[in-house]
Design an enzyme around this catalytic site. Sequence first.
Site, mmCIF file in Angstrom:
data_model
loop_
_atom_site.group_PDB
_atom_site.id
_atom_site.type_symbol
_atom_site.label_atom_id
_atom_site.label_comp_id
_atom_site.label_asym_id
_atom_site.label_seq_id
_atom_site.Cartn_x
_atom_site.Cartn_y
_atom_site.Cartn_z
ATOM 1 C CE1 TYR A 1 -8.391 6.404 -3.759
ATOM 2 C CE2 TYR A 1 -8.532 5.595 -1.617
ATOM 3 C CZ TYR A 1 -8.609 6.841 -2.709
ATOM 4 O OH TYR A 1 -8.169 8.066 -1.960
ATOM 5 C CE LYS B 1 -5.985 8.598 -4.720
ATOM 6 N NZ LYS B 1 -5.723 9.901 -5.284
#
Length: 264
Positions: free
Chosen positions: A167, A171
């Site tokens: 994750y 990002k």
Amino acid sequence: MPASPLPVPRRFEGRSVLVTGAGTGFGAEIAVRAAQEGARAVGVHYRSSSAGAERTAERVRDAGATAELFQADIVDWEQIKAMADAAFDRLGGLDVLVNNVGDVAREQMSWRDITEESIDHVLAVDVKGTMLCVHEFGARMLEQGHGSIVNIGSTVIVRGSARAPQYAAAKYGLLGLTKSYAHAFAPTVRVNVFAPGFIETEATLGRQDWKSGRGEQLRSMTPMGRIPGPAELAGAALFLATDDAAHMTGNYMVADGGYNMVGA
């Protein structure tokens, strides 16, 4: 939230806004807030939550805007091309795109639980999917002569994620594509990242770790002393698409209650 909420500004009078992943959670609140701020038309994108998208559309109409629903899987380039064409047609052009769709690997509680399937999915949705949307909608905004794109990022890039490294990696990728297209589209179309900290959406509140103490721990570590709900941050996310942000592009704007304070 303040005891007496401030009046909602009218920053999008006569404009059209499309929000991806607007069937539930933060995306739904951004779509509704755009309508409350005077948007004439709001596009509500969803992949599978058609019932949620219908509810969001009804709230948008109640706030005074027209609502158009768009279904697409954002990791499929042909579907995004088709959605972009349909959006510019049905919304009469598009002034603002908010790329809210993202996968936070919510069910993964430890880096030890990572799977190749999860890595592939998170990177596909958060990086490839967002990039396709920026690419296709941004190209059409260039042709029409104006537009603003807000990508919903995360403060996870400040601290990383021991729980879900894929994750955090995704990002970081989002930040890179934002800066790249901000350069490519300038000065006609602006592209920025809005990075909220933790948000108490229904999905977050339902997480086992949140219910077993993590939520309380994070509140105590946040200088503002609380974790906001999605509606409270919707206006901040939309700020980057307003005329007040006209000289901002390629930026990363944080709203996390002070949790991730960093130096200049």
